[in-house]
Scaffold this active site. Structure first.
Site, mmCIF file in Angstrom:
data_model
loop_
_atom_site.group_PDB
_atom_site.id
_atom_site.type_symbol
_atom_site.label_atom_id
_atom_site.label_comp_id
_atom_site.label_asym_id
_atom_site.label_seq_id
_atom_site.Cartn_x
_atom_site.Cartn_y
_atom_site.Cartn_z
ATOM 1 N N ASN A 23 0.801 -1.231 0.000
ATOM 2 C CA ASN A 23 0.000 0.000 0.000
ATOM 3 C C ASN A 23 0.831 1.276 0.000
ATOM 4 O OD1 ASN A 23 -2.185 -1.618 -0.170
ATOM 5 N ND2 ASN A 23 -2.765 -1.450 1.991
ATOM 6 N N ARG A 91 -8.708 -1.794 -7.182
ATOM 7 C CA ARG A 91 -9.285 -0.462 -6.997
ATOM 8 C C ARG A 91 -8.224 0.627 -6.910
ATOM 9 N NH1 ARG A 91 -13.809 -1.102 -5.322
ATOM 10 N NH2 ARG A 91 -14.032 1.035 -4.715
ATOM 11 N N ARG A 120 -17.229 0.894 -1.183
ATOM 12 C CA ARG A 120 -15.968 1.596 -1.487
ATOM 13 C C ARG A 120 -16.087 2.569 -2.654
ATOM 14 N NH1 ARG A 120 -10.946 -2.416 -1.139
ATOM 15 N NH2 ARG A 120 -9.853 -0.474 -0.689
ATOM 16 N N ASP A 303 -7.027 -3.793 8.243
ATOM 17 C CA ASP A 303 -6.366 -4.848 7.467
ATOM 18 C C ASP A 303 -5.787 -5.944 8.354
ATOM 19 O OD1 ASP A 303 -5.043 -2.617 4.875
ATOM 20 O OD2 ASP A 303 -7.055 -3.377 5.280
ATOM 21 N N VAL A 325 -14.417 0.722 9.728
ATOM 22 C CA VAL A 325 -13.914 1.338 8.485
ATOM 23 C C VAL A 325 -14.683 0.836 7.257
ATOM 24 C CG1 VAL A 325 -11.887 1.663 6.985
ATOM 25 C CG2 VAL A 325 -11.622 1.687 9.488
ATOM 26 N N ARG A 395 -2.255 -11.456 -3.947
ATOM 27 C CA ARG A 395 -2.343 -10.016 -4.226
ATOM 28 C C ARG A 395 -1.526 -9.204 -3.230
ATOM 29 N NH1 ARG A 395 -8.047 -7.532 -5.284
ATOM 30 N NH2 ARG A 395 -6.586 -5.786 -5.509
HETATM 31 C C1 EPZ Z 1 -6.703 1.718 1.635
HETATM 32 O O1 EPZ Z 1 -7.885 1.553 0.844
HETATM 33 C C2 EPZ Z 1 -5.947 0.390 1.558
HETATM 34 N N1 EPZ Z 1 -5.623 0.111 0.173
HETATM 35 C C3 EPZ Z 1 -6.824 -0.725 2.125
HETATM 36 O O2 EPZ Z 1 -6.072 -1.934 2.144
HETATM 37 C C4 EPZ Z 1 -7.198 -0.389 3.556
HETATM 38 O O3 EPZ Z 1 -8.102 -1.352 4.039
HETATM 39 C C5 EPZ Z 1 -7.874 1.002 3.617
HETATM 40 O O4 EPZ Z 1 -7.032 1.994 3.011
HETATM 41 C C6 EPZ Z 1 -8.154 1.446 5.040
HETATM 42 O O5 EPZ Z 1 -6.999 1.429 5.803
HETATM 43 C C7 EPZ Z 1 -4.547 0.757 -0.380
HETATM 44 O O6 EPZ Z 1 -3.874 1.571 0.215
HETATM 45 C C8 EPZ Z 1 -4.233 0.408 -1.794
HETATM 46 P P1 EPZ Z 1 -10.222 4.362 2.334
HETATM 47 P P2 EPZ Z 1 -8.777 2.823 0.437
HETATM 48 O O7 EPZ Z 1 -10.482 5.283 1.192
HETATM 49 O O8 EPZ Z 1 -7.926 4.019 0.281
HETATM 50 C C9 EPZ Z 1 -14.922 5.236 2.427
HETATM 51 C C10 EPZ Z 1 -5.605 -4.211 1.797
HETATM 52 O O9 EPZ Z 1 -6.083 -5.217 2.351
HETATM 53 N N2 EPZ Z 1 -14.719 6.095 1.235
HETATM 54 O O10 EPZ Z 1 -9.315 4.842 3.409
HETATM 55 O O11 EPZ Z 1 -9.631 2.401 -0.685
HETATM 56 C C11 EPZ Z 1 -14.645 3.756 2.137
HETATM 57 O O12 EPZ Z 1 -15.733 3.130 1.540
HETATM 58 C C12 EPZ Z 1 -6.530 -3.057 1.374
HETATM 59 O O13 EPZ Z 1 -4.400 -4.059 1.556
HETATM 60 C C13 EPZ Z 1 -15.796 6.745 0.687
HETATM 61 O O14 EPZ Z 1 -16.929 6.629 1.163
HETATM 62 O O15 EPZ Z 1 -9.681 2.959 1.746
HETATM 63 C C14 EPZ Z 1 -14.308 3.224 3.521
HETATM 64 O O16 EPZ Z 1 -15.483 2.913 4.197
HETATM 65 C C15 EPZ Z 1 -7.974 -3.388 1.526
HETATM 66 N N3 EPZ Z 1 -15.590 7.523 -0.424
HETATM 67 C C16 EPZ Z 1 -13.601 4.413 4.165
HETATM 68 O O17 EPZ Z 1 -13.943 5.575 3.407
HETATM 69 C C17 EPZ Z 1 -14.347 7.694 -0.990
HETATM 70 O O18 EPZ Z 1 -14.211 8.398 -1.992
HETATM 71 C C18 EPZ Z 1 -12.068 4.298 4.201
HETATM 72 O O19 EPZ Z 1 -11.629 3.893 2.938
HETATM 73 C C19 EPZ Z 1 -13.257 7.019 -0.406
HETATM 74 C C20 EPZ Z 1 -13.461 6.225 0.718
#
Ligand code: EPZ
Length: 416
Positions: A23, A91, A120, A303, A325, A395
């Site tokens: 990440n 994603r 997401r 995670d 989350v 992955r």
């Molecule tokens: C990052 O995902 C990580 N992926 C995820 O790791 C990790 O679970 C997540 O952060 C939380 O720590 C990478 O860095 C590539 P968020 P991300 O945007 O950025 C909502 C793994 O297992 N949200 O911080 O996609 C979302 O739905 C993966 O390695 C919106 O509503 O997560 C969630 O409920 C899985 N609208 C919350 O925010 C948006 O535009 C946090 O998601 C963006 C997010």
């Protein structure tokens, strides 16, 4: 399709070396798009998601060489589209949106679509890009964005979003004027990216706090940089030591990135010692149940939720695990229950009543971290566990079965 077969009950002992962070590597490789030239990145993990981001970048006209050290040549970007076929598999591909609009003035990026752990959406990425002055249209499942030059402004994220913060922080580097990101994500991967961007000539302060300031510059230059160790991989091996009653040295990790987990494992009765080059995780007595609530960093990482649930399923007592989350990140529960775990889900919480021993069974991976939790459960269980759909684990974990068998586990991959 490959399967992973585990004959459980072996205590893990020895050393494991942690790979670079998936990440952090993903946004850092994408950040090279912000400047023409050849950037070099070290400590890149060997993962399916890294292969996907390379495909995506090559599709834009980027030349890429190397495995653990990767050279990214962005001299001739000749396409600004991230197609559905690639984005649907990962994603994080949405991370090319900000850098392409900032440097090339245009981007067409497929919306990622659904995911096993939650809806997401990327609405916060899009809103923030519009705040920076980009014209954005959602058409045929794609985000079409364009801007002559982005303009710095103050952006507030309704929810702390990791890739949202990274996407907009990259875009703002080449914007005119100053951008403030409020309620920004504070994850170590965000800080690693900010350090790389600053080395490229950006002016970013406050990464790691919830207010990040970016003073836009006219151009950046290529650099050489390294990716931080993977704290989620390190955490997975610490929990593996606990669930097998073992004693493992996790080398090459950064202990300060794992505070929440270290404190919880100590509460559960493990000995967690910071050593030269890493962490030693030792189990001398039966694991005690602890309650967990996942939160954005520095809170307990979502995670690692599935992995610590596997541990709590064989702990002494009842633990409550709240997932705050993602709205659908309990897919591993029914699989753990196939192994005899006693878990009750209520809303976004799981009540886990510890049992003396799990039993091996045929189980199925549903997402990356769920599959890690099932491997941990299999390592602790009595008898054989057969894990299918292991493409999920590839992955995000480099050679996981090799690393576990080097610690004494009876684990192998069989092609189906
Ligand atoms: C990052 O995902 C990580 N992926 C995820 O790791 C990790 O679970 C997540 O952060 C939380 O720590 C990478 O860095 C590539 P968020 P991300 O945007 O950025 C909502 C793994 O297992 N949200 O911080 O996609 C979302 O739905 C993966 O390695 C919106 O509503 O997560 C969630 O409920 C899985 N609208 C919350 O925010 C948006 O535009 C946090 O998601 C963006 C997010």
């Amino acid at each position: 399709m490959d399967k992973i077969i585990i004959d459980g009950g072996k205590k893990l002992n020895g050393d494991v070396h942690i790979s670079g962070a998936k990440n952090a590597a993903l946004p850092i490789m994408v950040s090279a798009l912000l400047t023409p030239g050849v950037s070099t990145f070290h400590n890149i993990p060997d993962l399916v998601d890294i292969k996907t981001i390379k495909k995506l970048l090559r599709n834009l006209g980027v030349k890429i060489e190397g495995e653990s050290t990767v050279k990214v040549n962005t001299e001739n970007i000749n396409n600004c589209e991230a197609p559905y076929d690639l984005v649907k598999t990962m994603r994080a591909s949405v991370l090319v949106l900000g850098p392409l609009v900032a440097r090339m003035g245009v981007a067409r990026v497929s919306l990622p679509g659904g995911c096993a752990i939650g809806a997401r959406p990327v609405n916060l990425h899009i809103k923030a890009l519009q705040d920076l002055g980009a014209e954005v249209e959602l058409k045929d499942g794609y985000v079409d964005a364009k801007a002559k030059r982005l303009k710095g402004t103050t952006i507030y994220f309704d929810i702390s979003t990791v890739t949202g913060t990274e996407n907009i922080m990259m875009a703002a580097c080449l914007a005119e004027g100053t951008t403030l990101l409020k309620n920004a994500a504070k994850e170590p991967e965000v800080v690693n990216l900010a350090d790389v961007l600053n080395a490229m000539g950006a002016k970013i302060i406050g990464a790691g706090t919830d207010i990040i300031r970016i003073d836009g510059v006219d151009q950046l230059h290529p650099i050489e940089a390294s990716v931080i160790p993977d704290r989620i991989e390190a955490g997975t091996f610490m929990i593996a030591a606990g669930i097998t009653g073992g004693d493992v040295r996790i080398l090459g990790c950064e202990p300060s990135h794992l505070d929440a987990l270290i404190l919880k494992l100590r509460d559960a009765g493990m000995e967690i010692t910071i050593i030269d080059g890493g962490i030693r995780a030792t189990t001398r007595k039966k694991i005690k149940s602890v309650d967990i609530k996942t939160l954005p960093y520095p809170g307990f990482p979502t995670d690692l939720q599935a992995q610590i649930m596997a541990l709590m399923s064989v702990a002494n007592g009842l633990s409550v695990i709240a997932e705050t989350v993602f709205e659908n990140r309990f897919m591993h529960v029914s699989e753990l229950m196939r192994m005899g775990a006693d878990i009750l889900i209520h809303g976004n919480s799981a009540m886990v009543k510890g049992i003396p021993k799990l039993k091996g069974a045929q189980v199925m991976a549903t997402d990356l971290r769920a599959s890690a939790s099932l491997i941990l459960a299999g390592l602790a269980a009595e008898g054989k566990t057969e894990l299918s759909r292991v493409y999920h684990i590839d992955r995000g974990y480099q050679e996981i079965e090799k690393k576990f068998s080097a610690l004494g586990a009876d684990i192998k991959r069989v092609s189906g």
